[in-house]
Enzyme design. Structure first.
Site, PDB file in Angstrom:
ATOM      1  N   GLU A 154       0.784  -1.235   0.000  1.00 26.30           N
ATOM      2  CA  GLU A 154       0.000   0.000   0.000  1.00 26.30           C
ATOM      3  C   GLU A 154       0.820   1.291   0.000  1.00 26.30           C
ATOM      4  OE1 GLU A 154      -4.148  -1.632   1.919  1.00 26.30           O
ATOM      5  OE2 GLU A 154      -3.027  -0.141   3.055  1.00 26.30           O
ATOM      6  N   GLU A 165      -5.898  -8.164   0.128  1.00 24.30           N
ATOM      7  CA  GLU A 165      -6.630  -7.847   1.364  1.00 24.30           C
ATOM      8  C   GLU A 165      -8.055  -7.481   0.997  1.00 24.30           C
ATOM      9  OE1 GLU A 165      -5.067  -4.853   4.058  1.00 24.30           O
ATOM     10  OE2 GLU A 165      -3.020  -5.592   3.785  1.00 24.30           O
TER      11      GLU A 165
END
EC number: 3.2.1.85
Length: 468
Positions: free
Chosen positions: A160, A375
């Site tokens: 991320e 995720e």
């Protein structure tokens, strides 16, 4: 109609070192910026988290028992290099060898991330990835790990990149807690993408046998009123900040004209300039076709409205529904349609957004090769009753997201696996221990694990590949 997933699909569970391990000062681990930042700013710390440092055999046994055949793990950089570079901490290295061996013993394939929000403190305090020296330190750390851990078959460089820049320099909920500095957001994105590209190129040049990619959080952005050109523009600009800038760097090796026009518009409204160098683009270009896979983290979508005021962002960290606010000067503001459900933390539940994002990657970046959903999950204030959690809301959330993955595969996207966030309950960066995501409930006092209703459901789906 009941939907299915391919026979070779990975049904994984995700973790991260700092959120799961605990043991923040154990066996020579160096400090990270989060250690002090949590003590100074929040009502919790990362001790003991889920005590994964000691209890990983328990969690991996549960994974095996519940048909979880992949796990996302991150290496804590400061466990291997306590100051980020220089002397190696052999105890830290040994821990990860033992952990990966246990994964393979249990038939749970480790997908290993080099950096998951936890730059060593010594490097973080000298500018983190805004300081180009730290690009070199990261690449040296990556080179060490690639050589040291040949047992790892799947590597990701970063987790991320988008939310790191966002959390550190826009929302300010991550250390160093700077707010509304869009130039720093883009510079952080860019320098981290250069770091990624250099690490990927090195991995391929050395001829290692495994696969390597990157994990991007890609929240889908929609105009509040698709018929209003100003709302459409707001969604485009918000998408550039969070998605398009880093996707262009990953797969085009440059920033498209449209992307750069948007970046310049945002910086004109908010101040600052970027340091983008010719040699940066040489390495981005060299790496753009070398990624073996893209990890997509997807939790939510956002709707954007035109907005003509000053920037103000309020982060909902305690699950007080409706308390968040997000508006950026020269970009727009988030305004959710009334009929779209939200979590207590104001995260919008919209499975269609995952489908749209997968198909966007397929259309805009045809060199993506394959995708893992690395995720996805539902944060909840779980109620522990009779030794379990009856988390039907989580089951429904995951089911609907698995269904749109099935649809995307039917429509030609190459999606190879799904990792629920999270395998067991872990600590949440800016929400602490109240926001739980796991298949397994963790009593943080005793560190006992208890399967939730969702664990039994996920086991069956993994066994049959039928989303029921």
């Amino acid at each position: 109609m009941t939907k299915t997933l391919p026979k070779d699909f990975i049904f994984g569970g995700a973790t991260a070192a700092y959120q799961a391990e605990g043991a923040t000062k154990t066996d020579g681990k160096g400090p990270v910026a989060w250690d002090k930042y949590l003590e100074d700013n929040y009502w919790y710390t990362a001790e003991p988290a889920s005590d994964f440092y000691n209890r990983y055999p328990v969690d991996l046994k549960l994974a095996e028992e519940y048909n979880v055949n992949g796990i996302r793990i991150s290496i804590a950089w400061s466990r291997v290099f306590p100051t980020g570079y220089g002397e190696v901490n052999r105890k830290g290295v040994e821990y990860y060898h033992n952990l990966f061996a246990e994964c393979h013993k249990r038939g749970v394939e480790p997908f290993v991330t080099l950096h998951h929000f936890d730059t060593p403190e010594a490097l973080h305090s000298n500018g983190d990835f805004l300081n180009r020296d730290n690009i070199d330190h990261f690449v040296a750390y990556a080179a060490f790990c690639f050589e040291e851990f040949p047992e790892v078959n799947y590597w990701t460089t970063f987790n991320e990149i988008g939310p790191i820049g966002d959390g550190q320099y826009l929302v300010g909920k991550f250390p160093p807690g700077i707010q509304y500095d869009l130039a720093k957001v883009f510079q952080s994105h860019h320098n981290m993408m250069v770091s990624h590209a250099r690490a990927v190129k090195l991995y391929k040049d050395k001829g290692y046998k495994g696969e390597i990619g990157v994990v991007h959080a890609l929240p889908t952005k929609y105009p509040y009123d698709p018929a209003n050109p100003d709302d459409v523009r707001a969604a485009e600009l918000e998408d550039i900040i969070h998605n398009k800038f880093i996707l262009d760097a990953t797969y085009l090796g440059r920033y498209s004209e449209k992307t750069m026009e948007g970046v310049q518009h945002i910086l004109a409204a908010n101040g600052g300039e970027l340091d983008l160098r010719e040699e940066d683009f040489s390495i981005l270009e060299a790496a753009k076709d070398l990624n073996d896979f893209l990890g997509i983290n997807y939790y939510m979508s956002d709707w954007m409205q035109a907005f003509d005021g000053e920037t103000e962002i309020i982060h909902n960290g305690k699950g007080e529904k409706g308390s968040s606010k997000y508006q950026i000067k020269g970009v727009g503001r988030r305004e959710a349609p009334v009929n779209v459900p939200k979590t207590d933390w104001d995260w919008i539940i919209y499975p269609q957004g995952l489908y749209d994002q997968i198909m966007r990657v397929k259309a805009d970046y045809p060199n993506y090769k394959k995708i893992y959903i690395t995720e996805n999950g539902l944060g909840y204030k779980d109620e522990f009753v009779d030794g379990t959690v009856y988390d039907d809301g989580r089951i429904d959330y995951v089911k609907k997201h698995l269904e749109v993955i099935s649809d995307a595969i039917s429509d030609g996207a190459n999606v190879k696996g799904y990792f629920i966030w999270s395998l067991m309950d872990v600590f949440s960066w800016s929400n602490g221990y109240e926001k739980r995501y796991g298949l397994f409930y963790v009593d943080f006092e005793t560190q006992e694990r208890y399967p939730k209703k969702s664990a039994h459901w996920y086991k069956k789906v993994a066994e049959t590949q039928v989303i029921d």
